[in-house]
Every structure is written in structure tokens, then in C-alpha cells.
Design an enzyme around this catalytic site. Structure first.
Site, PDB file in Angstrom:
ATOM      1  N   CYS A 104     -17.546 -77.441  59.251  1.00 50.20           N
ATOM      2  CA  CYS A 104     -17.910 -76.138  58.692  1.00 50.20           C
ATOM      3  C   CYS A 104     -18.136 -75.101  59.781  1.00 50.20           C
ATOM      4  CB  CYS A 104     -19.160 -76.277  57.828  1.00 50.20           C
ATOM      5  SG  CYS A 104     -19.615 -74.746  56.988  1.00 50.20           S
ATOM      6  N   ASP A 105     -17.540 -73.939  59.601  1.00 50.26           N
ATOM      7  CA  ASP A 105     -17.820 -72.736  60.377  1.00 50.26           C
ATOM      8  C   ASP A 105     -17.936 -72.995  61.881  1.00 50.26           C
ATOM      9  OD1 ASP A 105     -17.755 -71.611  57.884  1.00 50.26           O
ATOM     10  OD2 ASP A 105     -19.537 -70.408  58.144  1.00 50.26           O
ATOM     11  N   LYS A 106     -19.164 -72.829  62.424  1.00 44.56           N
ATOM     12  CA  LYS A 106     -19.349 -72.857  63.871  1.00 44.56           C
ATOM     13  C   LYS A 106     -19.138 -74.234  64.481  1.00 44.56           C
ATOM     14  CE  LYS A 106     -21.407 -70.129  62.024  1.00 44.56           C
ATOM     15  NZ  LYS A 106     -20.964 -69.350  60.833  1.00 44.56           N
ATOM     16  N   CYS A 124     -16.337 -74.277  52.657  1.00 41.67           N
ATOM     17  CA  CYS A 124     -16.064 -73.187  51.705  1.00 41.67           C
ATOM     18  C   CYS A 124     -14.567 -72.940  51.570  1.00 41.67           C
ATOM     19  CB  CYS A 124     -16.784 -71.922  52.137  1.00 41.67           C
ATOM     20  SG  CYS A 124     -18.582 -72.091  52.144  1.00 41.67           S
ATOM     21  N   GLU A 154     -25.079 -63.976  60.429  1.00 46.06           N
ATOM     22  CA  GLU A 154     -24.101 -63.301  59.584  1.00 46.06           C
ATOM     23  C   GLU A 154     -24.798 -62.637  58.396  1.00 46.06           C
ATOM     24  OE1 GLU A 154     -21.490 -66.528  58.564  1.00 46.06           O
ATOM     25  OE2 GLU A 154     -22.503 -66.882  56.663  1.00 46.06           O
ATOM     26  N   SER A 158     -19.852 -63.084  57.447  1.00 46.17           N
ATOM     27  CA  SER A 158     -19.201 -64.281  56.954  1.00 46.17           C
ATOM     28  C   SER A 158     -17.717 -64.012  56.787  1.00 46.17           C
ATOM     29  CB  SER A 158     -19.805 -64.668  55.597  1.00 46.17           C
ATOM     30  OG  SER A 158     -18.984 -65.589  54.938  1.00 46.17           O
TER      31      SER A 158
END
Length: 460
Positions: free
Chosen positions: A15-17, A87, A337, A363
Site C-alpha cells: 500500500c502507498d508509501k 485501494c 495527505e 491522496s
């Protein structure tokens, strides 16, 4: 890795980072490495339409202005995230997953398969076999992540309408390799790359749809065919990008990805800005934006929470430019964010009627006229710190400018009177981070990077 003296690395991130963090670690260690993405969540269904977590955040805004009932909001919350996985649209996780393939650290197609799909196990098996071949060939991340590979990654972000966070993460990955590739370098690639993938948050489709249409290789294939990628770049397959693309066939039975000569927009979905309000640059997503220009009076908030309260209580006005400051790398600390605020604005139907600028981040699910990464940040006395309510701010994504309509003498007077804001973090790790972290323009990094190395793990 260092403690056990391993010869190679397969890194999984979800996820993300965690995705750019894993790629940074691969480049820092510089042992044979393959990246594996944990996979995207499946879309939910609400009233016959596909939905993601973005819809939930925006529904909070609709609910706050009476456009959604309690029951509908609760139902949407229950159905929006029906499986495991990150997501579901071209938000930060899927943006950086596409980067992993484009930059050459992941196996082709591995970034696209949704998390619940059991055949993802096969990618893991192949990765285990292939990393042994990389050891034999002594093919390491810094031989793969070159300046041209970083440009390929930026091109895929632009073409897919990806997250503005890529303009933070790509410079940070480059830094681990000793390559200078800052926000302005990323923006130059964005400017020359067409926007061709019709993906949420600005488009119609989600990550699952892109995978079923042909995955990241389909997107890369049309970019390569029309001269937007460097085909000679090496990848973890032991072959170049061009060699990997030889077997990729264009799929005429899909409309998720346009041919690169018939784009949704002639330039990428993300644009770099500069001006007297952002001497070190800023970034804005233009994919899906109704107008590239906006000017209005500033409404200043020191921190996201204060702005969110104003949005929730509708105490702002149409036509204003909401300013959230002291949320940069040092000021946050950590560059949070602003999704809750931007989504609430969009849900209230104000996405095109107000603008928002911040020295923090957004985001990948953010849409509307939202400018992030404004530098220098407020915590170090950047121009954003000197704004006052009523100052006229002008944003022009076509010209690439972010300006406050004040003369230099007035800005100098305000700068002379400014005093640093005291942080709530006066000790411990977060304090230490705030002392060491650099500007967003260079990836908000905390150490000198690959260029300063005299030895690295792989040499020990």
C-alpha cells in the site's frame, strides 16, 4: 538484509508509501532484487455502479450537505471495499505498482493482478526462480534504475493519470541510486507524455479493469510504439523494455487504454507549477479538471484539521483558495495527505468552485483543483507561510504557474516579520526526522544518498 548477509532480495509491498519504500531499499542495498506488489482490491458495487474507497470519502461531503442519507452512507461504507488489497483505482498504491514495472524492478503483468486472484502465487514462484538468475548475472537495481528508467516511470504515471505522490517518490528512489531527478525533472516528463488510461479517480475504470484489458504492458506498449519510452532500459527479466514488449499485442476490444496517438489529453495528467508562491515547485493533477485556471482570495489554515472543520461546517466561500500550511516534510512533520478535506469538498459539489493549495500532499484519490508539494514549505519560511486571508492567489496549470499577487517588497516585509512555528514534537524520532528531512522537491529525503556513498551493503 545487512544483519543476515543475504545475497538477494524479493520485496513484497502492499500500500502507498510501502511500495516506494521497498524500491528505495532495493536501490540502497543494491543486491539482485525483484519487487512484488500485494495487489489491488476488487471494486465494490453500490446501486449498480462500481465504487472504491474514494466514493466513501466523497460521500462524507455529500452527507454533510444533505445530499446523501444516513442509510446510503452506511451501505456504501459496507460495500466499497469487498476484498483484500490496496485501494482500487489509480491512487498512490496502484500508481507506484505501475512504476515498479515501468522502472524495471517488477516482472511484467505482476503489478496488475488483483490481490484475491490466486494465480498471483505464480508470479511469486517465478520471482523466486528469476532472482537466482539475477544473482548469476550480477544484475542489480542500480543497473536497472537509471535516469532513463526513471523517465519511463514518470511517463507511465503521466499516461495513467496517476497520483501526484509519484513526484515525491521518484526523486526519493533516484536519490538512493545517486541520481538527481527532482520534481522539475519529473514534471518535464509529465509535460511531454500523453494521458491515455481512463482510470479513476478522474476516469471510469479501476485497476482490475486495466489488468483485464492487458495490464501495465499494454499501456507501456503503446507508449513505446509512439516514442514515449526508452526501450533499451534493462529490467529484472534480464531483457530490455523493448524486448519485454515484443510479445505484447494491442487489444482492440477494450477502451481502458487509448493508443498513445489518440490520447485523452495531449500532456500527462499531472503538471508541475512554479512562481513566486512556489520557487521550489508544486504539483497539480489536471486529469479530469474542468478548468486549468483559477484565481481567488486566500483563506489560510495552519494545519489540515482547521481546514477540515471549515469545510465540514461550510464556513468557507465559493471562489476562495483554501491554504493548508505547516504540513510539509518538516512542518507536519512528515507531509500528511489531505484526502479527507479534498474529498469532502468534492462531495459537497465544490471541486471546481474552490481551489486548495498546501505544502503537504494529496491522496492519489484526490480530484478537483488541488495543488500540493508547495515549496519551500511554511516551516522553513517559504512564501506560503506569509500568506494572509484575502491575498489573491492565481493558479494556471496551462502556463505552469502558482502566484500570489503581491510585489516582492511586500513579501520581503512579511518574511522579515515571520517567526518559526513551534512544533508539538520536541523530542524523539519524529523530532529527529524533522531536523534531517529535506524539501519535497528532492523527495523529502533524510540522508546524503547514493552519490555520497564510499561503500554500500553489496560491497561488504
Amino acid at each position: 538484509m545487512r544483519g543476515h548477509g543475504y545475497d538477494a532480495l524479493i520485496g513484497l509491498a502492499g500500500c502507498d508509501k510501502s511500495l516506494p519504500g521497498m524500491m528505495m531499499a532495493m536501490c540502497r542495498l543494491n543486491v539482485p532484487s525483484i519487487f512484488i506488489y500485494g495487489g489491488s482490491i476488487l471494486p465494490g458495487t453500490f446501486k449498480g455502479k462500481p465504487v472504491t474507497v474514494q466514493d466513501v470519502f466523497e460521500a462524507v461531503g455529500k452527507h454533510s450537505v444533505g445530499q446523501m442519507s444516513d442509510d446510503d452512507l452506511e451501505t456504501l461504507e459496507q460495500v466499497a471495499c469487498p476484498s483484500a488489497g490496496a485501494c482500487g483505482a489509480q491512487f498512490t498504491a496502484n500508481t507506484m505498482a505501475t512504476v515498479s514495472e515501468a522502472i524495471g524492478l517488477a516482472l511484467p503483468y505482476s503489478a496488475g493482478a488483483p490481490a484475491p486472484y490466486e494465480f498471483r502465487d505464480k508470479f511469486c514462484m517465478i520471482a523466486g526462480e528469476q532472482v537466482m538468475e539475477l544473482i548469476k548475472a550480477n544484475l542489480r537495481p542500480r543497473a536497472i534504475v537509471t535516469r532513463k528508467a526513471l523517465e519511463n516511470a514518470a511517463a507511465v504515471v503521466a499516461a495513467s493519470g496517476g497520483s501526484t505522490n509519484a513526484a515525491l517518490h521518484l526523486p526519493a528512489i533516484a536519490h538512493e541510486c545517486g541520481i538527481t531527478f527532482d520534481l522539475f525533472d519529473v514534471a518535464e516528463v509529465f509535460k511531454r507524455t500523453p494521458y491515455i488510461a481512463d482510470l479513476k479517480p478522474s476516469g471510469r475504470y479501476v485497476a482490475k479493469d486495466l489488468f483485464e484489458a492487458g495490464g501495465v504492458p499494454l499501456l507501456m506498449k503503446t507508449l513505446l510504439d509512439h516514442g514515449f519510452l526508452h526501450g533499451e532500459c534493462m529490467t529484472v527479466t534480464g531483457r530490455s523494455v523493448a524486448e519485454n514488449m515484443k510479445r505484447v499485442v494491442w487489444n482492440d476490444d477494450q477502451d481502458v487504454v487509448r493508443p498513445a496517438d489518440r490520447p485523452l489529453l495531449a500532456t500527462g495528467g499531472v503538471v508541475g507549477l512554479t512562481g513566486n508562491l512556489a520557487p521550489e515547485g508544486a504539483i497539480v493533477k489536471v486529469a479530469g479538471m474542468s478548468s486549468p485556471k483559477f484565481a481567488g482570495p486566500a483563506r489560510c489554515f495552519d494545519g489540515e484539521e482547521a481546514c477540515f472543520e471549515a469545510v465540514k461546517n461550510r464556513t468557507y466561500r465559493e471562489g476562495e483558495v483554501l491554504v493548508i500550511r505547516y504540513e510539509g516534510p518538516k512542518g507536519g512533520p512528515g507531509m500528511r495527505e489531505m484526502l479527507a478535506t479534498t474529498a469532502a469538498l468534492y462531495g459537497q459539489g465544490m471541486g471546481s468552485k474552490v481551489a486548495l493549495i498546501t505544502d503537504g500532499r494529496f491522496s492519489g484519490a484526490t480530484r478537483g483543483l488541488c495543488v500540493g508539494h508547495v515549496g519551500p514549505e511554511a516551516a522553513v519560511g517559504g512564501p506560503i507561510a506569509h500568506l494572509r486571508d484575502g491575498d489573491i492567489i492565481a493558479i494556471d496549470a496551462d502556463a505552469g504557474t502558482l502566484e500570489v499577487r503581491l510585489d516582492q517588497a511586500e513579501l520581503d516585509r512579511r518574511r522579515a516579520a515571520w517567526r518559526p512555528r513551534e512544533s508539538a514534537f520536541a523530542s524523539g524520532y519524529i523530532w529527529k526526522y524533522a531536523q534531517q528531512v529535506g524539501p519535497a522537491r528532492n523527495g523529502a529525503v533524510t540522508h546524503p544518498g547514493g552519490a555520497a556513498e564510499k561503500s554500500c551493503y553489496a560491497d561488504i
